[in-house]
Design a protein around this motif. Structure first.
Motif, PDB file in Angstrom:
ATOM      1  N   GLN A  92       0.712  -1.280   0.041  1.00  0.00           N
ATOM      2  CA  GLN A  92       0.027   0.038  -0.134  1.00  0.00           C
ATOM      3  C   GLN A  92       0.921   1.211  -0.134  1.00  0.00           C
ATOM      4  O   GLN A  92       0.741   2.272  -0.780  1.00  0.00           O
ATOM      5  N   GLY A  93       1.805   1.153   0.894  1.00  0.00           N
ATOM      6  CA  GLY A  93       2.835   2.434   0.995  1.00  0.00           C
ATOM      7  C   GLY A  93       3.613   2.470  -0.388  1.00  0.00           C
ATOM      8  O   GLY A  93       3.571   3.800  -0.928  1.00  0.00           O
ATOM      9  N   LEU A  96       1.248   3.406  -3.407  1.00  0.00           N
ATOM     10  CA  LEU A  96       0.106   4.636  -3.044  1.00  0.00           C
ATOM     11  C   LEU A  96      -1.104   4.260  -3.204  1.00  0.00           C
ATOM     12  O   LEU A  96      -1.893   5.020  -3.793  1.00  0.00           O
ATOM     13  N   ASN A  97      -1.484   2.991  -2.818  1.00  0.00           N
ATOM     14  CA  ASN A  97      -2.924   2.523  -3.115  1.00  0.00           C
ATOM     15  C   ASN A  97      -3.584   1.586  -2.085  1.00  0.00           C
ATOM     16  O   ASN A  97      -2.910   0.535  -1.619  1.00  0.00           O
ATOM     17  N   SER A 231       5.589   8.305  -0.436  1.00  0.00           N
ATOM     18  CA  SER A 231       4.186   8.542  -0.340  1.00  0.00           C
ATOM     19  C   SER A 231       3.818  10.022  -0.972  1.00  0.00           C
ATOM     20  O   SER A 231       2.912  10.295  -1.363  1.00  0.00           O
ATOM     21  N   PRO A 286      -0.279   7.152   9.642  1.00  0.00           N
ATOM     22  CA  PRO A 286       0.313   6.923   8.577  1.00  0.00           C
ATOM     23  C   PRO A 286       1.786   6.250   8.495  1.00  0.00           C
ATOM     24  O   PRO A 286       2.451   5.869   7.564  1.00  0.00           O
ATOM     25  N   ASN A 288       4.930   4.792   8.457  1.00  0.00           N
ATOM     26  CA  ASN A 288       5.287   3.219   8.313  1.00  0.00           C
ATOM     27  C   ASN A 288       6.073   2.639   9.457  1.00  0.00           C
ATOM     28  O   ASN A 288       5.969   1.607   9.497  1.00  0.00           O
TER      29      ASN A 288
END
Lengths: 346, 266
Positions: A92-93, A96-97, A231, A286, A288
């Motif tokens: 996801q990171g 960017l989804n 990101s 967010p 990470n």
């Protein structure tokens, strides 16, 4: 909401770690033979210290059930859950989804295809091909095919990425069916493994997946801040001194390695990597570097609880992959709707 | 505090597959000036900035930064010299404004270290300068396009570099904030001797704020020089195919461009 204080984060991290440990101990007592928590703890201490005296007053069958049957399965379930959640954070990171996870990207199917191929070879030609190795090759190959399909002029578009993942996943599913057809009478071995199960796991499985998950965690934490910067988009990350292209490759291969080992050990288990990072972002934000450790514990607890439900609570064992898909699928729909709405506002 | 920094490009080329983006690009840029890059869409302006910031490498030709090939610099070291404000900015995760601006300090913070007091001070200064400090704690995802754009400018300022690249960075902003950003950026050139290299679509802003203009067309440098030297009707006609006139404007006290509407040149 975007930020969480250090103290709060420590609280969440410790809380989740303790929850995971508690879940491991409690679920060890659950099943056909109910074992009280005190005796579980006794058995654990006796095994760790090697001191047999601690087992006084404990039924002789209990150490056997706990150490040889239940714990390998329980630890495997926890580690697979943690590993998949961690991979989800990375996918996801980087992409960017918020919809990316090992399952929706087709990486799990790729690993399953590789593993099925290895299983088929082992059944038909009586070879001893390494299932995890084939799974890893399948996972990485699939990832790069999906990325290639969805990228245009070096840019990966968010929605075509998932679309590509689904298309490649569908082709691989057909491939797996063909392998099952070839496997003929031995097909049950592949089918049950594919649906995902933690039954009859061994300490060997636990060892393999521990290595994969710990290695994965160390690598991803090392690049955690770079992942945050990424990101902002590749161009901005480049201008901020991140070796974007190299970091992206290292992290994608790492996440695929963890996914592949998880799949090789337990079959396809979908949506854990999607749900857990999402929920944890609500909790710790967010960043990470914070997200990875908490997702690891939360994923471990979630999958362990799901496995315990199918093992010890339901009247007959439902494949764990079916259970997570039944819960995770609708969750995916909700996130997808929210993403669509937000996209139209922007 | 800022060293003299310069770029020297000799016959630099870059292409996307078979499509050429820059061809035989020869140019030198010196410190302490405000450069405006103007040219039609797709003429290679963004690619040019990507080369300057080191995210793309020239396919042929040489690109020197302070006398050394740009590719010999470590990305991190370069990031302490050059910052980029991109054109499009979208962040899919729920970072606060402050956290995004802090990302500008990435080249200064060791991998496992926490931001220092100095880092936070730079973040605060940048937010104060751009006037976004009052929504520092808000989530970046809740902001309007214009607010996001100002956050990105602040992030680049927090990077504290002698050279700043702007890729149409004011295209999302209303006139008030556009002027505000241009004024502040101009002040960085005047007071601190920083170098600005900005892709600007609006020729009037380019004429008002820049020292030198680089006209680009089809991946090549078409004309370059001071505003007085090159910002004229023939150049605009050649590069954009638009009939224009340059006049001294008594209200703004600078040369301004006006266009003949409905009469594009063929």
């Amino acid at each position: 909401m975007a930020q969480v204080t250090r103290r709060k984060y420590t609280f969440y991290l410790l809380g989740l770690a303790i929850t995971t440990c508690a879940a491991i101990i409690i679920s060890s007592g659950m099943g056909y033979m109910q074992i009280p928590v005190t005796e579980i703890v006794q058995v654990l201490f006796a095994s760790i210290t090697g001191n047999g005296d601690l087992l006084e007053g404990v039924d002789k069958a209990i150490p056997l059930v706990v150490m040889d049957v239940r714990l390998p399965r329980i630890l495997t379930a926890a580690l697979v859950g943690g590993g998949l959640a961690m991979s989800g954070v990375v996918y996801q990171g980087i992409l960017l989804n918020p919809l990316a996870d090992p399952y929706t990207l087709g990486v799990s199917s790729g690993a399953a295809f590789g593993a099925s191929l290895a299983l088929l070879a082992n059944i038909v030609f009586s070879t001893f091909v390494s299932v995890p190795l084939f799974a890893f090759a399948g996972a990485v190959a699939t990832l790069f095919i999906v990325l290639h399909l969805s990228s245009f002029q070096g840019q990966v578009s968010a929605n075509t990425l998932i679309l590509s993942g689904v298309i490649v996943g569908a082709i691989l599913a057909a491939g797996i069916s063909f392998i099952q057809y070839l496997a003929d009478e031995q097909v049950a071995v592949i089918i049950f493994w594919l649906m995902g199960s933690f039954a009859s796991r061994t300490w060997g499985d636990v060892a393999i997946i521990t290595v994969a998950v710990v290695l994965g965690l160390l690598i991803t934490l090392y690049y955690g801040r770079d992942l945050n910067i990424m990101s902002l988009g590749g161009r901005s990350a480049d201008s901020l001194g991140v070796e974007t292209a190299r970091t992206r490759k290292i992290l994608l291969v790492t996440a695929s390695m963890v996914t592949a080992i998880c799949v090789a050990v337990s079959g396809i288990i979908g949506f854990v990597g999607l749900i857990v990072p999402h929920l944890m972002r609500f909790l710790v934000g967010p960043d990470n570097r914070k997200l990875l450790p908490v997702s690891l514990f939360a994923g471990a607890t979630l999958l362990l609880m799901a496995d315990t439900v199918t093992r010890a609570v339901l009247p007959s064992e439902v494949p764990i992959g079916v259970l997570t898909a039944l819960i995770g699928g609708p969750f995916f729909c909700v996130i997808f709707r929210r993403k669509q709405k937000r996209g139209s506002n922007a | 505090m800022h060293r003299v920094d310069s770029y020297q490009l000799n016959n630099v080329s870059y292409s996307y597959g078979t499509t050429s983006a820059l061809e035989d690009f020869t140019l030198s840029l010196s410190a302490g000036k405000f450069y405006g890059i103007v040219g039609p869409n797709g003429c290679g302006k963004s690619t040019f900035l990507d080369l300057l910031v080191g995210s793309k490498e020239p396919e042929s030709g040489t690109l020197l930064f302070n006398g050394q090939p740009l590719t010999t610099y470590k990305k991190r070291d370069l990031a302490r010299q050059v910052a980029l404000v991109p054109q499009n900015f979208n962040i899919g995760f729920d970072y606060s404004v402050e956290e995004v601006v802090l990302m500008g300090r990435h080249p200064y913070i060791h991998r496992f270290a926490s931001p220092s007091l100095k880092d936070w001070q730079r973040v605060q200064d940048a937010m104060d300068l751009i006037g976004i400090a009052h929504f520092a704690k808000r989530s970046i995802m809740e902001l309007s396009g214009g607010e996001k754009q100002r956050v990105v400018v602040a992030r680049a300022l927090a990077q504290d570099t002698p050279i700043l690249l702007f890729d149409e960075a004011t295209s999302n902003l209303d006139i008030q904030y556009t002027l505000q950003i241009f004024d502040k950026v101009r002040a960085l050139v005047e007071k601190e001797g920083r170098t600005i290299i900005a892709v600007i679509h609006n020729l009037n802003f380019a004429a008002a704020y820049c020292d030198e203009i680089i006209f680009m067309k089809e991946g090549r440098v078409c004309k370059t020089g001071t505003v007085a030297e090159v910002m004229n009707a023939p150049a605009i006609a050649e590069v954009f195919g638009v009939e224009a006139e340059i006049r001294f404007d008594s209200f703004s006290q600078v040369n301004q461009v006006s266009y003949r509407y409905g009469g594009q040149l063929e």
